[in-house]
Design an enzyme around this catalytic site. Structure first.
Site, mmCIF file in Angstrom:
data_model
loop_
_atom_site.group_PDB
_atom_site.id
_atom_site.type_symbol
_atom_site.label_atom_id
_atom_site.label_comp_id
_atom_site.label_asym_id
_atom_site.label_seq_id
_atom_site.Cartn_x
_atom_site.Cartn_y
_atom_site.Cartn_z
ATOM 1 N N LYS A 1 0.826 -1.221 0.000
ATOM 2 C CA LYS A 1 0.000 0.000 0.000
ATOM 3 C C LYS A 1 0.853 1.260 0.000
ATOM 4 O O LYS A 1 0.473 2.262 -0.594
ATOM 5 C CB LYS A 1 -0.957 0.001 1.189
ATOM 6 C CG LYS A 1 -2.049 -1.037 1.023
ATOM 7 C CD LYS A 1 -3.283 -0.754 1.833
ATOM 8 C CE LYS A 1 -4.381 -1.712 1.424
ATOM 9 N NZ LYS A 1 -5.561 -1.648 2.248
ATOM 10 N N LYS B 1 -4.860 -9.135 -6.444
ATOM 11 C CA LYS B 1 -6.159 -9.383 -5.801
ATOM 12 C C LYS B 1 -7.181 -8.301 -6.164
ATOM 13 O O LYS B 1 -6.807 -7.153 -6.411
ATOM 14 C CB LYS B 1 -5.994 -9.537 -4.289
ATOM 15 C CG LYS B 1 -6.024 -8.285 -3.490
ATOM 16 C CD LYS B 1 -6.177 -8.571 -1.994
ATOM 17 C CE LYS B 1 -6.193 -7.221 -1.295
ATOM 18 N NZ LYS B 1 -6.973 -7.154 -0.112
ATOM 19 N N LYS C 1 -10.630 -2.716 -3.516
ATOM 20 C CA LYS C 1 -11.473 -1.510 -3.599
ATOM 21 C C LYS C 1 -10.711 -0.357 -4.212
ATOM 22 O O LYS C 1 -11.278 0.531 -4.824
ATOM 23 C CB LYS C 1 -11.900 -1.072 -2.199
ATOM 24 C CG LYS C 1 -12.625 -2.097 -1.383
ATOM 25 C CD LYS C 1 -13.206 -1.392 -0.154
ATOM 26 C CE LYS C 1 -13.396 -2.343 1.003
ATOM 27 N NZ LYS C 1 -12.182 -2.469 1.810
HETATM 28 N N1 AQP Z 1 -9.797 -10.075 -3.205
HETATM 29 C C1 AQP Z 1 -10.211 -10.588 -2.079
HETATM 30 N N2 AQP Z 1 -10.550 -11.893 -1.985
HETATM 31 C C2 AQP Z 1 -11.009 -12.436 -0.825
HETATM 32 N N3 AQP Z 1 -11.173 -11.709 0.299
HETATM 33 C C3 AQP Z 1 -10.858 -10.399 0.258
HETATM 34 N N4 AQP Z 1 -10.911 -9.420 1.168
HETATM 35 C C4 AQP Z 1 -10.486 -8.250 0.616
HETATM 36 N N5 AQP Z 1 -10.138 -8.446 -0.660
HETATM 37 C C5 AQP Z 1 -10.366 -9.770 -0.923
HETATM 38 C C6 AQP Z 1 -11.377 -9.610 2.530
HETATM 39 O O1 AQP Z 1 -12.384 -8.647 2.784
HETATM 40 C C7 AQP Z 1 -12.310 -8.261 4.143
HETATM 41 C C8 AQP Z 1 -12.333 -6.775 4.246
HETATM 42 O O2 AQP Z 1 -11.212 -6.211 3.625
HETATM 43 P P1 AQP Z 1 -10.793 -4.744 4.031
HETATM 44 O O3 AQP Z 1 -11.878 -3.829 3.741
HETATM 45 O O4 AQP Z 1 -10.341 -4.721 5.430
HETATM 46 O O5 AQP Z 1 -9.567 -4.352 3.197
HETATM 47 P P2 AQP Z 1 -8.604 -5.040 2.259
HETATM 48 O O6 AQP Z 1 -8.289 -6.432 2.620
HETATM 49 O O7 AQP Z 1 -7.446 -4.132 2.138
HETATM 50 O O8 AQP Z 1 -9.532 -5.049 0.994
HETATM 51 P P3 AQP Z 1 -9.438 -4.313 -0.342
HETATM 52 O O9 AQP Z 1 -10.740 -4.473 -0.997
HETATM 53 O O10 AQP Z 1 -8.254 -4.784 -1.088
HETATM 54 O O11 AQP Z 1 -9.290 -2.783 0.013
HETATM 55 P P4 AQP Z 1 -8.178 -1.774 -0.378
HETATM 56 O O12 AQP Z 1 -8.190 -1.694 -1.867
HETATM 57 O O13 AQP Z 1 -8.646 -0.505 0.268
HETATM 58 O O14 AQP Z 1 -6.900 -2.286 0.159
HETATM 59 C C9 AQP Z 1 -11.039 -8.872 4.728
HETATM 60 O O15 AQP Z 1 -11.411 -10.013 5.483
HETATM 61 C C10 AQP Z 1 -10.267 -9.291 3.526
HETATM 62 O O16 AQP Z 1 -9.490 -10.438 3.776
#
Ligand code: AQP
Length: 332
Positions: A111, A194, A197
């Site tokens: 990040k 992956k 968001k």
């Molecule tokens: N691609 C994914 N596949 C499976 N599980 C996922 N999670 C996130 N992306 C995937 C799971 O969703 C939960 C919440 O995630 P988060 O909001 O805490 O943030 P993150 O893991 O950083 O998710 P993002 O979507 O990738 O957000 P950004 O882009 O802001 O970094 C967690 O349980 C995560 O494992």
């Protein structure tokens, strides 16, 4: 009864990965565990968030929980910043966790990217706040996607060091709950990244509020190779995009990848993608509709969050008091 804690960041664009990796499992666990589910807004501000948008996104996470079937009477749904004990325990954990441990966190590296010196201190300390989120409830199990495994290991390290330092058994050793066929949903544009968001491309992800036309368009454009689907899962090796779509299908249909391939072996993506669109809409179309309905009338969502924060604080407050006494603070 064992206690579950998990959360989702209110950073908008809630997607299929968040749903299949986390939220859907939240629903499945609520009969067997005491469940606490959070919109982790303090985590969200580790990178810049527009205040008005953040408020909307917090409600959107709560709406996603409710629309997916989390029952606010059985489970606790709340916003992290409304329970002070998270921040208090996070500070204590900042003094327990070692810089060397945090230096190893791959999510920070991803990040912060090349601009590491300019990343917020909060982004660096993110896993320490996450440990506090979980342990302030003495939660024992945490349903997450695979990407959070390393952070949960750090949570265990922090709990262990705290217990050792203070000669106590105060904190339990948490276990991740990672299950289903889609524990790591990949980007539709690049099967090695992956689904996320924060990906700048809207075509990389399917969001929970996408309608049928958007889902169809995104899947149509999703990167794939020219070969038909193989007969066995082994045949998906070195085909990350194909493996991802089969994994999504399997998770949505509650089937194994083997069974999906039994049905679609030999099919081209021109056949498989429309089938996946239909299935996706059948499974989460109603969730997106319900989210939109709840977001249009946030009064109910706000009530759920308020009630949830009170119930969460009632669990966390005696625990943070115990922690403060253990550390040697004067507790009145
Ligand atoms: N691609 C994914 N596949 C499976 N599980 C996922 N999670 C996130 N992306 C995937 C799971 O969703 C939960 C919440 O995630 P988060 O909001 O805490 O943030 P993150 O893991 O950083 O998710 P993002 O979507 O990738 O957000 P950004 O882009 O802001 O970094 C967690 O349980 C995560 O494992």
């Amino acid at each position: 009864m064992s206690r579950i804690f998990s959360g989702v960041q209110p950073t908008g664009n809630l997607h299929l990965g968040n749903y299949l990796g986390a939220i859907r499992n939240f629903v499945r666990l609520q009969d067997d565990y005491e469940c606490i589910y959070c919109a982790v807004d303090m985590h969200a501000i580790t990178v810049w968030q527009e205040p008005e948008q953040l408020r909307k996104n917090i409600r959107e996470v709560a709406a996603a929980y409710l629309a997916s079937g989390v029952d606010p009477k059985k489970s606790i749904i709340f916003a992290q910043s409304n329970v002070h004990a998270h921040a208090e325990l996070a500070w204590i954990f900042n003094c327990v966790a070692r810089i060397g441990w945090l230096n190893r966190m791959t999510q920070f590296k991803e990040k912060a990217g090349k601009n590491r010196e300019n990343a917020s201190l909060g982004l660096y300390a993110y896993p320490s706040l996450m440990a506090a989120d979980i342990l302030v409830y003495k939660a024992t199990h945490v349903p997450v996607g695979e990407d959070q495994k390393q952070h949960l290991e750090l949570t265990r390290d922090i709990a262990q060091k705290f217990n050792n330092d203070f000669g106590t058994e105060l904190f339990p050793m948490v276990e991740p709950l990672i299950f289903g066929e889609a524990t790591r949903v990949m980007s539709l544009r690049d099967g090695t990244k992956k689904m996320s968001k924060s990906d700048p491309s809207d075509y990389s992800r399917i969001t929970l509020t996408d309608g049928k036309d958007e889902v169809a368009k995104k899947l149509k454009k999703a990167r794939t190779d020219a070969d038909p689907l193989p007969e066995e899962v082994k045949g998906l090796e070195d085909r990350p995009e194909a493996a991802n779509l089969v994994g999504i299908y399997a998770a949505l249909a509650d089937m194994s990848k083997e069974d999906v391939l039994k049905e679609y072996a030999g099919s081209q993506f021109s056949v498989f993608k429309p089938a996946l669109t239909e299935l996706a809409m059948e499974k989460f179309g109603p969730i997106g509709d319900e989210m939109k309905r709840l977001m249009a009338d946030p009064g109910y969502v706000d009530e759920v969050l308020k009630d949830g924060a009170e119930r969460a604080a009632a669990i966390a407050n005696p625990i943070i008091r115990e922690v403060k006494e253990t550390v040697g603070f004067l507790v009145s």
